[in-house]
Write an enzyme that holds these catalytic residues in place. Sequence first.
Site, PDB file in Angstrom:
ATOM      1  N   LYS A   1     -48.251 -29.285  -2.654  1.00 20.44           N
ATOM      2  CA  LYS A   1     -48.822 -29.866  -3.878  1.00 20.44           C
ATOM      3  C   LYS A   1     -47.755 -30.258  -4.890  1.00 20.44           C
ATOM      4  O   LYS A   1     -47.916 -31.231  -5.622  1.00 20.44           O
ATOM      5  CB  LYS A   1     -49.829 -28.907  -4.512  1.00 20.44           C
ATOM      6  CG  LYS A   1     -51.103 -28.801  -3.700  1.00 20.44           C
ATOM      7  CD  LYS A   1     -52.236 -28.196  -4.491  1.00 20.44           C
ATOM      8  CE  LYS A   1     -53.517 -28.201  -3.664  1.00 20.44           C
ATOM      9  NZ  LYS A   1     -54.573 -27.406  -4.240  1.00 20.44           N
TER      10      LYS A   1
ATOM     11  N   LYS B   1     -54.596 -31.681   8.382  1.00 23.38           N
ATOM     12  CA  LYS B   1     -55.923 -31.073   8.202  1.00 23.38           C
ATOM     13  C   LYS B   1     -56.821 -31.972   7.355  1.00 23.38           C
ATOM     14  O   LYS B   1     -56.317 -32.764   6.531  1.00 23.38           O
ATOM     15  CB  LYS B   1     -55.804 -29.672   7.601  1.00 23.38           C
ATOM     16  CG  LYS B   1     -55.371 -29.645   6.178  1.00 23.38           C
ATOM     17  CD  LYS B   1     -55.527 -28.271   5.547  1.00 23.38           C
ATOM     18  CE  LYS B   1     -55.165 -28.416   4.081  1.00 23.38           C
ATOM     19  NZ  LYS B   1     -55.317 -27.317   3.225  1.00 23.38           N
TER      20      LYS B   1
ATOM     21  N   LYS C   1     -59.467 -32.587   0.852  1.00 21.67           N
ATOM     22  CA  LYS C   1     -60.018 -33.292  -0.315  1.00 21.67           C
ATOM     23  C   LYS C   1     -58.983 -34.213  -0.917  1.00 21.67           C
ATOM     24  O   LYS C   1     -59.305 -35.196  -1.559  1.00 21.67           O
ATOM     25  CB  LYS C   1     -60.363 -32.275  -1.425  1.00 21.67           C
ATOM     26  CG  LYS C   1     -61.462 -31.329  -1.114  1.00 21.67           C
ATOM     27  CD  LYS C   1     -61.579 -30.301  -2.248  1.00 21.67           C
ATOM     28  CE  LYS C   1     -62.253 -29.045  -1.726  1.00 21.67           C
ATOM     29  NZ  LYS C   1     -62.361 -27.961  -2.643  1.00 21.67           N
TER      30      LYS C   1
HETATM   31  P1  TYM Z   1     -60.222 -24.795  -1.043  1.00 23.50           P
HETATM   32  O1  TYM Z   1     -61.137 -25.109  -2.179  1.00 23.50           O
HETATM   33  O2  TYM Z   1     -59.077 -25.694  -0.777  1.00 23.50           O
HETATM   34  O3  TYM Z   1     -61.024 -24.690   0.289  1.00 23.50           O
HETATM   35  C1  TYM Z   1     -62.175 -23.885   0.369  1.00 23.50           C
HETATM   36  C2  TYM Z   1     -62.280 -23.239   1.750  1.00 23.50           C
HETATM   37  O4  TYM Z   1     -62.301 -24.239   2.757  1.00 23.50           O
HETATM   38  C3  TYM Z   1     -61.317 -23.970   3.746  1.00 23.50           C
HETATM   39  N1  TYM Z   1     -60.797 -25.254   4.273  1.00 23.50           N
HETATM   40  C4  TYM Z   1     -60.759 -25.571   5.566  1.00 23.50           C
HETATM   41  N2  TYM Z   1     -61.130 -24.895   6.672  1.00 23.50           N
HETATM   42  C5  TYM Z   1     -60.971 -25.515   7.868  1.00 23.50           C
HETATM   43  N3  TYM Z   1     -60.447 -26.769   8.009  1.00 23.50           N
HETATM   44  C6  TYM Z   1     -60.048 -27.476   6.922  1.00 23.50           C
HETATM   45  N4  TYM Z   1     -59.564 -28.696   7.070  1.00 23.50           N
HETATM   46  C7  TYM Z   1     -60.193 -26.876   5.624  1.00 23.50           C
HETATM   47  N5  TYM Z   1     -59.922 -27.283   4.371  1.00 23.50           N
HETATM   48  C8  TYM Z   1     -60.300 -26.270   3.548  1.00 23.50           C
HETATM   49  C9  TYM Z   1     -60.247 -23.195   3.006  1.00 23.50           C
HETATM   50  O5  TYM Z   1     -59.468 -22.426   3.883  1.00 23.50           O
HETATM   51  C10 TYM Z   1     -61.067 -22.339   2.073  1.00 23.50           C
HETATM   52  O6  TYM Z   1     -61.536 -21.176   2.727  1.00 23.50           O
HETATM   53  N6  TYM Z   1     -57.272 -21.095  -2.559  1.00 23.50           N
HETATM   54  C11 TYM Z   1     -58.600 -21.383  -2.092  1.00 23.50           C
HETATM   55  C12 TYM Z   1     -59.681 -21.051  -3.077  1.00 23.50           C
HETATM   56  C13 TYM Z   1     -59.690 -19.634  -3.575  1.00 23.50           C
HETATM   57  C14 TYM Z   1     -60.102 -18.497  -2.827  1.00 23.50           C
HETATM   58  C15 TYM Z   1     -59.989 -17.394  -3.727  1.00 23.50           C
HETATM   59  C16 TYM Z   1     -60.525 -18.311  -1.514  1.00 23.50           C
HETATM   60  C17 TYM Z   1     -59.362 -19.229  -4.816  1.00 23.50           C
HETATM   61  N7  TYM Z   1     -59.555 -17.876  -4.893  1.00 23.50           N
HETATM   62  C18 TYM Z   1     -60.297 -16.109  -3.328  1.00 23.50           C
HETATM   63  C19 TYM Z   1     -60.844 -17.006  -1.137  1.00 23.50           C
HETATM   64  C20 TYM Z   1     -60.718 -15.933  -2.021  1.00 23.50           C
HETATM   65  C21 TYM Z   1     -58.664 -22.876  -1.806  1.00 23.50           C
HETATM   66  O7  TYM Z   1     -57.843 -23.631  -2.212  1.00 23.50           O
HETATM   67  O8  TYM Z   1     -59.731 -23.269  -1.158  1.00 23.50           O
END
Ligand code: TYM
Length: 333
Positions: free
Chosen positions: A113, A196, A199
């Site tokens: 990022k 991957k 978004k």
């Molecule tokens: P975020 O918002 O980017 O993504 C949310 C969840 O979706 C999963 N994910 C994927 N899984 C499979 N293939 C993909 N291409 C893919 N893209 C996204 C992510 O692994 C995630 O589980 N840091 C986290 C948000 C967060 C969080 C937390 C998660 C903040 N605090 C505490 C768990 C516990 C994030 O950026 O997710």
Amino acid sequence: MKRILSGMQPTSQLHLGNYLGALKNWVAFQEQADTQCLYCVVDLHAITVDYSPKQLANSTREIAAAYIAAGIDPKKSTLFVQSHVPEHSQLMWLLATMAQMGKLERMTQFKDKAGKNKERAGLGLFAYPVLMAADILIYKATHVPVGEDQKQHLELTRDLASTFNTRYDVDFFPQPDPVITGPAPRVMSLRDGSRKMSKSDDSDMTRINLTDTPDLIAKKIKKAKTDSDPLPDNLKGLEGRAEAMNLVTLYAALSDIKKEDVIKKFAGQQFGKFKPALIDVAVEHLTPITERMNELMDNPDQIDRFLVEGANNARTIANENLRQVQKIMGFFI
Ligand code: TYM
């Protein structure tokens, strides 16, 4: 007793990676005995990159609607907005005093990022994983269902939990286990099997959003990159064929069958035959979710009521745990 915590950022629409990598798994936890589930929309994380203040509140509500539409029941799970529980940020500061800069610098998400402009990256983006650790540890969560890309952040969370326990000579924080067992822990871009689904990809054609219409889903799958070979008759035959493997994984995850069974069903067939079948399962699976999301968004007051109730429940746990942490750390409370 298991305690589950997970969250997603309201940066834009959820896509199939979010759904199959994480959200679908969250629903399964809800049905397990002796399991308490807390699911939040992590709006404080969303502001670590450029965002629109005008859209943040509505995007937050939309992600909550997506959770409910995908099967999270606010009566069974605690559903809330991260910023409504200030204890997350308070614990983050305390944990920040124990987080090592060197470890944070190695986080691949930060490197991705921040890009080449590391010197200009905000402190919030750098400290992002510490806030994530606070999200989890403030509830003393034992399990965290996420996609594969969050593994490194979870390792840091475990590290911070043990640093705290060692430094203050207590056995306070449990070591939260990452649960990366979703049907598709790493969904890849529809245009490039080495990246991957994300978004932040500039092209919307690389991902299927939970709000896409059936026509758009069909268009994106038809245009998805593939190779010119037919599907093999065993999984090994997909090695080195990242795009083909991704589409087979999506079919399996969306229709709740094993990848082996998808291969058996389509062995020897060309993508011209396979893609329409994938479109059918994707549309069949996603349409009810999209419709439910739209219905919920037509009644935002109801979502807001769920979120207020969820935040109250979450705060009860978070506040008690924060007080205990403050006591352990020697604060005058
Ligand atoms: P975020 O918002 O980017 O993504 C949310 C969840 O979706 C999963 N994910 C994927 N899984 C499979 N293939 C993909 N291409 C893919 N893209 C996204 C992510 O692994 C995630 O589980 N840091 C986290 C948000 C967060 C969080 C937390 C998660 C903040 N605090 C505490 C768990 C516990 C994030 O950026 O997710």
